[in-house]
Design an enzyme around this catalytic site. Structure first.
Site, mmCIF file in Angstrom:
data_model
loop_
_atom_site.group_PDB
_atom_site.id
_atom_site.type_symbol
_atom_site.label_atom_id
_atom_site.label_comp_id
_atom_site.label_asym_id
_atom_site.label_seq_id
_atom_site.Cartn_x
_atom_site.Cartn_y
_atom_site.Cartn_z
ATOM 1 N N ARG A 4 1.180 -5.484 12.500
ATOM 2 C CA ARG A 4 0.479 -4.871 13.631
ATOM 3 C C ARG A 4 0.245 -5.882 14.755
ATOM 4 O O ARG A 4 0.239 -5.509 15.928
ATOM 5 C CB ARG A 4 -0.841 -4.266 13.157
ATOM 6 C CG ARG A 4 -0.639 -3.090 12.228
ATOM 7 C CD ARG A 4 -1.917 -2.335 11.941
ATOM 8 N NE ARG A 4 -1.654 -1.200 11.059
ATOM 9 C CZ ARG A 4 -2.546 -0.261 10.747
ATOM 10 N NH1 ARG A 4 -3.781 -0.331 11.258
ATOM 11 N NH2 ARG A 4 -2.237 0.728 9.944
ATOM 12 N N GLU A 15 -6.489 0.094 15.284
ATOM 13 C CA GLU A 15 -7.066 -0.913 14.385
ATOM 14 C C GLU A 15 -6.068 -2.037 14.108
ATOM 15 O O GLU A 15 -4.922 -1.792 13.736
ATOM 16 C CB GLU A 15 -7.481 -0.276 13.066
ATOM 17 C CG GLU A 15 -8.081 -1.287 12.090
ATOM 18 C CD GLU A 15 -8.271 -0.726 10.693
ATOM 19 O OE1 GLU A 15 -8.472 -1.523 9.755
ATOM 20 O OE2 GLU A 15 -8.202 0.515 10.523
ATOM 21 N N SER A 58 -10.194 -6.268 10.590
ATOM 22 C CA SER A 58 -11.559 -5.840 10.281
ATOM 23 C C SER A 58 -12.249 -6.945 9.494
ATOM 24 O O SER A 58 -11.596 -7.845 8.959
ATOM 25 C CB SER A 58 -11.554 -4.536 9.473
ATOM 26 O OG SER A 58 -10.966 -4.747 8.199
ATOM 27 N N ARG A 87 2.552 1.413 10.250
ATOM 28 C CA ARG A 87 2.012 1.842 8.951
ATOM 29 C C ARG A 87 3.143 1.817 7.931
ATOM 30 O O ARG A 87 3.930 2.762 7.819
ATOM 31 C CB ARG A 87 1.413 3.254 9.054
ATOM 32 C CG ARG A 87 0.607 3.678 7.825
ATOM 33 C CD ARG A 87 0.065 5.086 7.986
ATOM 34 N NE ARG A 87 -0.822 5.218 9.116
ATOM 35 C CZ ARG A 87 -2.116 4.919 9.115
ATOM 36 N NH1 ARG A 87 -2.672 4.469 7.999
ATOM 37 N NH2 ARG A 87 -2.852 5.071 10.204
ATOM 38 N N ARG A 108 0.845 -1.194 0.000
ATOM 39 C CA ARG A 108 0.000 0.000 0.000
ATOM 40 C C ARG A 108 0.880 1.243 0.000
ATOM 41 O O ARG A 108 1.851 1.326 0.735
ATOM 42 C CB ARG A 108 -0.920 0.015 1.234
ATOM 43 C CG ARG A 108 -1.911 -1.145 1.223
ATOM 44 C CD ARG A 108 -2.851 -1.122 2.410
ATOM 45 N NE ARG A 108 -3.677 -2.327 2.417
ATOM 46 C CZ ARG A 108 -4.563 -2.619 3.364
ATOM 47 N NH1 ARG A 108 -4.726 -1.790 4.382
ATOM 48 N NH2 ARG A 108 -5.265 -3.735 3.298
#
Length: 410
Positions: free
Chosen positions: A378, A337, A340, A265, A250
């Site tokens: 993460r 986060e 999900s 990140r 990403r």
């Protein structure tokens, strides 16, 4: 892709569902429905005019062959031909307008999706303080070398941290297989059709890496190739469940200066993704199933977390409803986060043309759902910070030791 034919029968509920997103998609839906209505009105008129023109041309040819007067037929055909010339470009313009509007329309929001982020429950005890993951990992996370070789937001993982990652992935894949998910290592380079089919194009171009010399993209999640696994098919059975392990990429555009410390990140990370194809009536229950598995994984790892029903204005274009699991990070004293899960209903299946055949019925589009089983980077952060000991080492959960992780780091 929305079913505009079904929506046109009673558009107001769909318009209201999109209005909750607050992104103008409700007005775009109204415009798409209006274009579709005009198009549906023009098509039969154009077809009738084309048929009349063809019949007129045949009559003129016959008159000329027999020597009869063809002036009236010629005049009539000229009028019909003029009307065809008016209608054909209008039809083409409306078709293009409708196509452009359709691809910008996101999925309808689920009535039970939240209007604002809503925590539903918490699990585990929050540590009141602690060192962050870079301090705990030490030389096992080398950000400087990653930056030297690839630029910012890249890292080298070294030593026992590598065995911890491999153990984590192996433990999760085994757990998912026990839940009926078929393990998959998918391609990470995909065609534009796969990204469009899952709703990442034209919605998130700024986040996607594209190859310069080939019509291929690097995926940010194995959701993309897993969804496309049955593109264009009528599936022989549902439910079908897959667990995909892959590196993910990403660009993190728009995240300048945000979470720059460590590996929270980054541009490249590994992930295990769950993906389900189910009958439409089963998708709400499947969504809860994926959420329960995500919670089972975090509880097995001893990571404190909370479940959040995500606000509709923060949903991706394909999701009708999404839950986040946020892990507690002692160094930041807040939840962040971690994983999900989203129910995308028939949105992706319509774009990818994935159907199943109900018993005794005609083929229908399936519903698709996705859920992150483990975002490795993460999760490593959450493991390190929540299992740090007073002597500065990290105690590794026994479930991971069984798959080759060390008992202690540091």
């Amino acid at each position: 892709m929305l079913d505009l034919r079904a929506i046109s029968r009673d558009p107001e509920p769909a318009v209201a569902a999109l209005a909750r997103r607050k992104d103008g998609s409700d007005e775009r839906l109204r415009a798409a429905l209006a274009a579709r209505e005009r198009l549906n009105a023009i098509r039969p008129e154009l077809e009738a005019a084309q048929a009349e023109r063809n019949a007129g041309a045949k009559a003129i040819g016959e008159a000329k062959r027999t020597g009869a007067d063809a002036s009236e037929a010629i005049a009539a055909m000229q009028a019909v031909s003029a009307r065809v010339k008016e209608l054909e470009p209008e039809k083409a313009r409306l078709e293009e307008e409708l196509r452009e509007l359709e691809v910008t329309l996101p999925n309808l929001t689920d009535p039970t999706a939240a209007d604002e982020d809503t925590p539903l429950r918490e699990w585990g005890e929050r540590a009141e303080s602690g060192r962050d993951h870079l301090e705990l990992a030490g030389a096992m996370v080398d950000m400087e070398a990653g930056s030297k070789v690839a630029g910012s937001r890249f890292a080298y993982l070294k030593g026992d941290l590598v065995f911890l990652e491999l153990a984590l992935v192996r433990w999760v894949m085994g757990k998912l297989r026990g839940h009926g998910f078929e393990p998959v290592i998918p391609p990470v380079l995909v065609k534009e059709e796969a990204l469009f089919g899952t709703g990442f194009l034209p919605d998130t171009e700024q986040q996607i890496y594209r190859l310069a010399d080939d019509p291929l993209y690097l995926t940010g999640t194995s959701e993309v190739p897993l969804a496309s696994l049955h593109a264009g098919e009528i599936m022989d059975e549902v439910p079908r469940r897959y667990a995909g392990f892959s590196p993910c990429f990403r660009r993190e555009a728009g995240a300048a200066g945000k979470d720059t410390r460590g590996i929270f990140r980054v541009h490249q990370f590994d992930k295990v993704e769950m993906f389900s194809f189910v009958e439409p009536s089963e998708s709400p229950a499947e969504h809860e199933r994926l959420l329960a598995i995500e919670e089972e994984i975090l509880q097995g790892l001893g990571i404190p977390y909370r479940v959040v029903n995500i606000a509709v204005d923060d949903l991706g274009s394909s999701a009708a409803k999404k839950f986040d699991l946020e892990a507690w990070l002692p160094s930041q004293q807040r939840f962040r986060e971690l994983t999900s899960t989203s129910n995308t209903t028939s949105f992706q299946a319509r774009r990818l043309d994935i159907r199943y055949r109900p018993e005794g019925g005609k083929p229908e589009h399936v519903h698709t759902l996705n859920g992150t089983a483990v975002a490795v980077g993460r999760t490593l952060i959450a493991l390190l910070e929540n299992h740090q000991a007073e002597d500065g080492a990290v105690e590794i959960p026994s479930v991971l030791q069984e798959w080759g992780a060390p008992a202690r780091l540091g």
